[in-house]
Enzyme design. Structure first.
Site: not given
Ligand code: NVA
Ligand code: CP
Length: 303
Positions: A102, A129, A132, A219, A259, A287
């Site tokens: 990540r 993502h 997800q 989101d 998500c 997930r």
């Molecule tokens: N768009 C959000 C998704 C988190 C799972 C982010 O990138 O923070």
């Molecule tokens: N939706 C998701 O990826 O959650 P986290 O940021 O908690 O991993």
């Protein structure tokens, strides 16, 4: 399929194959049928951003598959002190069977895949993502019985979630309608992909996007790494909230997906969130199952 870097790389058959395997693994888990398909395998999990769901579901998933997962914070790795990702990839390839990462730049994930020789899984970048969206598609199919022909509507930022949803839903024969303010549209690469599909619509009018939707998805307005823009973004996304008025335009049995984490009162109201909490937490649960399917697909010994 060697890696999961972005859904743009996957064929529709590969996506459906992962969803079918995820359903099977979920069934086995629910019925206490052991499935140690990755016994003796180790997954490294590199996190350069925070996580609740991704970290816990990957770690638990590897355990349930008979393998092991290592949490590798970029603060502790030499990568956080500037060691080249190309070198990190080659070193970790000598120890591990797969890497989940990540991070911020999609290029970093692509670079790991280029220089390492083990499967790389994208656990979220600024661009996409994919894990997800596999869980989202699994959840929608579970609730609706099919994906083909359904209308997915996404309201909000042209971010990693919107990008992957556009690709994942179009590849699985759903129609897609997204509403975002000017200046917050998906990148050109995604719009070029979507332009091949007559059932894709981009608008700045959330009401237009929501009409007749089977699934409404949103989101956060400020993603990880954009915290300094949050005030500006709150203003830009005024009017892009998923609320009861908007849901009234969707089909009466429309689902809601998020998500998570969610900001009640910003992108979604507390009443809509709670009315659809079962669907949203099924999505969070899935997930685990969807990622186990990705892990088996990429890491299991073939023969
Ligand atoms: N768009 C959000 C998704 C988190 C799972 C982010 O990138 O923070
Ligand atoms: N939706 C998701 O990826 O959650 P986290 O940021 O908690 O991993």
């Amino acid at each position: 399929m060697k890696h999961l870097l972005k859904l743009l790389d996957l064929t529709p058959e590969e996506i459906i194959g992962i969803l079918d395997l995820a359903d099977q693994l979920k069934y086995e888990k629910k019925h206490g049928i052991p499935h140690p398909r990755l016994a003796g395998k180790t997954l490294g999990m590199i996190f350069e951003k925070s996580s609740t769901r991704t970290r816990v579901s990957f770690e638990t998933g590897m355990y349930q598959l008979g393998g092991h997962a290592l949490f590798l914070s970029s603060h502790d790795l030499q990568i956080g002190r500037g060691e080249a990702v190309q070198d990190t990839a080659r070193v970790l390839s000598r120890y591990l069977d797969g890497i989940m990462i990540r991070t911020f730049a999609q290029e970093e994930v692509e670079s790991l895949a280029e220089y390492g020789n083990i499967p790389i899984i994208n656990g979220l970048t600024d661009f996409c993502h994919p894990c997800q969206i596999l869980a989202d598609l699994m959840t929608i199919r579970e609730h609706k019985g099919t994906l083909e022909g359904l209308k997915m509507c996404f309201i909000g930022d042209g971010n990693n979630m919107m990008n992957s949803l556009i690709v994942g839903c179009l590849k699985t024969k759903m129609s897609v309608s997204v509403a975002c303010p000017e200046g917050y549209r998906p990148p050109q690469e995604i719009l070029d992909f979507a332009a091949q599909y007559p059932c894709f619509e981009l608008t700045d009018d959330p009401k237009k996007a929501a009409v007749g939707a089977d699934v409404v998805i949103t989101d956060v307005w400020t993603s990880m790494g954009q915290e300094e823009e949050s005030e500006k973004r709150r203003k830009a996304f005024d009017g892009y909230q998923v609320n009861a008025e908007l849901m009234a335009l969707a089909k009466p049995d429309a689902m809601v997906q998020h998500c998570l984490p969610a900001h009640r009162g910003e992108e979604i109201t507390a009443d809509v969130f709670e009315a659809h909490a079962d669907e949203i937490f099924d999505e969070a649960e899935n997930r685990l199952h969807a990622q186990k399917a990705v892990l088996v697909t990429l890491l299991e010994d073939k023969n």
